[in-house]
Design a protein around this motif. Structure first.
Motif, PDB file in Angstrom:
ATOM      1  N   THR A  10     -39.475  12.458  37.099  1.00  0.00           N
ATOM      2  CA  THR A  10     -38.342  13.099  36.449  1.00  0.00           C
ATOM      3  C   THR A  10     -37.324  12.038  36.038  1.00  0.00           C
ATOM      4  O   THR A  10     -37.197  11.019  36.692  1.00  0.00           O
ATOM      5  CB  THR A  10     -37.692  14.148  37.379  1.00  0.00           C
ATOM      6  N   ASP A  11     -36.599  12.309  34.959  1.00  0.00           N
ATOM      7  CA  ASP A  11     -35.558  11.370  34.542  1.00  0.00           C
ATOM      8  C   ASP A  11     -34.204  11.790  35.116  1.00  0.00           C
ATOM      9  O   ASP A  11     -33.165  11.306  34.708  1.00  0.00           O
ATOM     10  CB  ASP A  11     -35.487  11.262  33.020  1.00  0.00           C
ATOM     11  N   ASP A  12     -34.234  12.696  36.060  1.00  0.00           N
ATOM     12  CA  ASP A  12     -33.030  13.237  36.675  1.00  0.00           C
ATOM     13  C   ASP A  12     -32.672  12.445  37.943  1.00  0.00           C
ATOM     14  O   ASP A  12     -33.545  11.880  38.589  1.00  0.00           O
ATOM     15  CB  ASP A  12     -33.274  14.698  37.046  1.00  0.00           C
ATOM     16  N   GLU A  13     -31.391  12.425  38.257  1.00  0.00           N
ATOM     17  CA  GLU A  13     -30.959  11.826  39.526  1.00  0.00           C
ATOM     18  C   GLU A  13     -31.017  12.914  40.585  1.00  0.00           C
ATOM     19  O   GLU A  13     -30.494  14.005  40.387  1.00  0.00           O
ATOM     20  CB  GLU A  13     -29.534  11.298  39.404  1.00  0.00           C
ATOM     21  N   MET A  45     -38.580  18.835  47.334  1.00  0.00           N
ATOM     22  CA  MET A  45     -38.698  18.388  48.718  1.00  0.00           C
ATOM     23  C   MET A  45     -39.315  16.994  48.682  1.00  0.00           C
ATOM     24  O   MET A  45     -40.397  16.799  48.131  1.00  0.00           O
ATOM     25  CB  MET A  45     -39.583  19.322  49.528  1.00  0.00           C
ATOM     26  N   VAL A  46     -38.596  16.027  49.232  1.00  0.00           N
ATOM     27  CA  VAL A  46     -39.066  14.645  49.273  1.00  0.00           C
ATOM     28  C   VAL A  46     -38.918  14.161  50.713  1.00  0.00           C
ATOM     29  O   VAL A  46     -37.806  14.118  51.236  1.00  0.00           O
ATOM     30  CB  VAL A  46     -38.249  13.733  48.325  1.00  0.00           C
ATOM     31  N   GLY A  47     -40.017  13.856  51.340  1.00  0.00           N
ATOM     32  CA  GLY A  47     -39.978  13.362  52.708  1.00  0.00           C
ATOM     33  C   GLY A  47     -39.337  14.342  53.676  1.00  0.00           C
ATOM     34  O   GLY A  47     -38.657  13.932  54.611  1.00  0.00           O
ATOM     35  N   GLY A  48     -39.555  15.632  53.455  1.00  0.00           N
ATOM     36  CA  GLY A  48     -38.992  16.650  54.331  1.00  0.00           C
ATOM     37  C   GLY A  48     -37.511  16.929  54.098  1.00  0.00           C
ATOM     38  O   GLY A  48     -36.906  17.680  54.845  1.00  0.00           O
ATOM     39  N   ARG A  49     -36.935  16.339  53.053  1.00  0.00           N
ATOM     40  CA  ARG A  49     -35.519  16.567  52.740  1.00  0.00           C
ATOM     41  C   ARG A  49     -35.423  17.247  51.377  1.00  0.00           C
ATOM     42  O   ARG A  49     -36.206  16.959  50.473  1.00  0.00           O
ATOM     43  CB  ARG A  49     -34.764  15.248  52.717  1.00  0.00           C
ATOM     44  N   LYS A  50     -34.470  18.143  51.254  1.00  0.00           N
ATOM     45  CA  LYS A  50     -34.285  18.893  50.015  1.00  0.00           C
ATOM     46  C   LYS A  50     -33.312  18.161  49.103  1.00  0.00           C
ATOM     47  O   LYS A  50     -32.189  17.849  49.490  1.00  0.00           O
ATOM     48  CB  LYS A  50     -33.737  20.286  50.322  1.00  0.00           C
ATOM     49  N   PHE A  51     -33.766  17.889  47.881  1.00  0.00           N
ATOM     50  CA  PHE A  51     -32.946  17.241  46.869  1.00  0.00           C
ATOM     51  C   PHE A  51     -32.792  18.156  45.670  1.00  0.00           C
ATOM     52  O   PHE A  51     -33.676  18.957  45.372  1.00  0.00           O
ATOM     53  CB  PHE A  51     -33.587  15.930  46.401  1.00  0.00           C
ATOM     54  N   ARG A  52     -31.682  18.017  44.993  1.00  0.00           N
ATOM     55  CA  ARG A  52     -31.429  18.779  43.759  1.00  0.00           C
ATOM     56  C   ARG A  52     -31.260  17.789  42.620  1.00  0.00           C
ATOM     57  O   ARG A  52     -30.622  16.755  42.777  1.00  0.00           O
ATOM     58  CB  ARG A  52     -30.150  19.587  43.874  1.00  0.00           C
ATOM     59  N   GLY A  53     -31.814  18.115  41.480  1.00  0.00           N
ATOM     60  CA  GLY A  53     -31.619  17.302  40.297  1.00  0.00           C
ATOM     61  C   GLY A  53     -30.256  17.597  39.692  1.00  0.00           C
ATOM     62  O   GLY A  53     -29.909  18.762  39.485  1.00  0.00           O
ATOM     63  N   VAL A  54     -29.475  16.579  39.416  1.00  0.00           N
ATOM     64  CA  VAL A  54     -28.132  16.776  38.875  1.00  0.00           C
ATOM     65  C   VAL A  54     -28.213  17.464  37.512  1.00  0.00           C
ATOM     66  O   VAL A  54     -27.528  18.468  37.275  1.00  0.00           O
ATOM     67  CB  VAL A  54     -27.385  15.425  38.782  1.00  0.00           C
TER      68      VAL A  54
END
Length: 75
Positions: A10-13, A45-54
């Motif tokens: 993805t090109d998202d942070e 979900m990355v490495g068991g942690r939830k991330f959101r794309g800005v």
């Protein structure tokens, strides 16, 4: 300073819920409620942690904007 990460798919942070909630001025509980909606707030979900794309989150929020009915006259 953000601890956002970039992933090649993805090109998202990607940021943690705490960072997105702080930038939107809401709680992490609110983000979790948004996620549970039928067309909910996207996350990864990355490495068991939830991330959101800005960008993805901003696009999702923009899509939920209420627009007045153009055929209805103002009172």
């Amino acid at each position: 300073m953000t601890s956002g990460i970039r992933i090649p798919i993805t090109d998202d942070e990607l940021v943690l819920d705490e960072e997105l909630a702080a930038s939107w001025g809401v709680s992490t509980r609110t983000l979790n409620r948004y996620e549970k909606l039928p067309n909910g707030l996207p996350f990864w979900m990355v490495g068991g942690r939830k991330f959101r794309g800005v960008k993805a989150s901003a696009n999702w929020l923009a899509g939920r904007a209420h627009r007045p009915n153009p055929s209805r006259r103002a009172a």
